[in-house]
Scaffold this motif. Structure first.
Motif, PDB file in Angstrom:
ATOM      1  N   ALA A  75     -13.839 -23.944  35.734  1.00 44.80           N
ATOM      2  CA  ALA A  75     -12.725 -23.372  36.474  1.00 44.80           C
ATOM      3  C   ALA A  75     -13.165 -22.878  37.843  1.00 44.80           C
ATOM      4  O   ALA A  75     -12.378 -22.894  38.796  1.00 44.80           O
ATOM      5  N   LYS A  76     -14.402 -22.449  37.956  1.00 48.36           N
ATOM      6  CA  LYS A  76     -14.926 -21.932  39.213  1.00 48.36           C
ATOM      7  C   LYS A  76     -15.832 -22.923  39.931  1.00 48.36           C
ATOM      8  O   LYS A  76     -16.357 -22.611  40.997  1.00 48.36           O
ATOM      9  N   SER A  77     -16.024 -24.107  39.347  1.00 46.48           N
ATOM     10  CA  SER A  77     -16.924 -25.114  39.912  1.00 46.48           C
ATOM     11  C   SER A  77     -18.294 -24.506  40.193  1.00 46.48           C
ATOM     12  O   SER A  77     -18.873 -24.708  41.267  1.00 46.48           O
ATOM     13  N   THR A  78     -18.800 -23.768  39.219  1.00 43.63           N
ATOM     14  CA  THR A  78     -20.041 -23.034  39.391  1.00 43.63           C
ATOM     15  C   THR A  78     -20.994 -23.293  38.227  1.00 43.63           C
ATOM     16  O   THR A  78     -20.567 -23.369  37.076  1.00 43.63           O
ATOM     17  N   VAL A  79     -22.267 -23.424  38.546  1.00 43.46           N
ATOM     18  CA  VAL A  79     -23.305 -23.546  37.531  1.00 43.46           C
ATOM     19  C   VAL A  79     -24.195 -22.315  37.623  1.00 43.46           C
ATOM     20  O   VAL A  79     -24.475 -21.821  38.718  1.00 43.46           O
ATOM     21  N   TYR A  80     -24.636 -21.809  36.477  1.00 45.42           N
ATOM     22  CA  TYR A  80     -25.432 -20.594  36.414  1.00 45.42           C
ATOM     23  C   TYR A  80     -26.784 -20.857  35.771  1.00 45.42           C
ATOM     24  O   TYR A  80     -26.948 -21.778  34.970  1.00 45.42           O
ATOM     25  N   LEU A  81     -27.740 -20.025  36.116  1.00 51.05           N
ATOM     26  CA  LEU A  81     -29.038 -20.033  35.463  1.00 51.05           C
ATOM     27  C   LEU A  81     -29.363 -18.597  35.077  1.00 51.05           C
ATOM     28  O   LEU A  81     -29.680 -17.778  35.940  1.00 51.05           O
ATOM     29  N   GLN A  82     -29.248 -18.287  33.789  1.00 45.51           N
ATOM     30  CA  GLN A  82     -29.586 -16.968  33.293  1.00 45.51           C
ATOM     31  C   GLN A  82     -31.064 -16.947  32.951  1.00 45.51           C
ATOM     32  O   GLN A  82     -31.528 -17.735  32.125  1.00 45.51           O
TER      33      GLN A  82
END
Length: 128
Positions: A75-82
């Motif tokens: 939905a946010k066109s975002t990828v995360y790295l935790q």
């Protein structure tokens, strides 16, 4: 064609946590493979993690497996790295990358030449 902007870097003590974000200018569904790479000072760029759109298949380097988690918010066109349980050797400039035409595979996800678009990078420093 595709713009990527990383954020979330900073300085932490060993054992600490950080979450990096990479916002894409285009819909995340159009990016078949999204990856995170890092480059320590004076060294080459190495693959950290990657994720494919279909099935959300994930890939990790042996050095971060069990400590880092990659995920996407379509939905946010975002990828995360935790990043958890950070170590001094995790210190590097972290970059996100996108491949809009080919899905990640076990054999290709960690090869930087497979990606077409790159962000500007965000610095992660882990020290006492």
């Amino acid at each position: 064609q595709v713009q990527l902007v990383e954020s979330g870097g900073g300085s932490v003590q060993p054992g600490g946590s950080l979450t990096l974000s990479c916002a894409a200018s285009r819909n995340a569904y159009s990016q078949k493979c999204m990856g995170w790479f890092r480059q320590p000072p004076g060294k080459g760029r190495e693959g950290v993690a990657a994720i494919s759109t279909v099935g959300d298949n994930t890939y990790y380097s042996d050095s971060v497996k069990g400590r880092f988690t990659i995920f996407r918010d379509y939905a946010k066109s975002t990828v995360y790295l935790q990043m958890n349980s950070l170590k001094p050797e995790d210190t590097a400039m972290y970059y996100c990358a996108a491949q809009p035409y080919v899905y990640c595979t076990t054999f290709s996800w960690s090869q930087d030449v497979r990606y077409d678009f790159w962000g500007q990078g965000t610095q992660v420093t882990v020290s006492s």
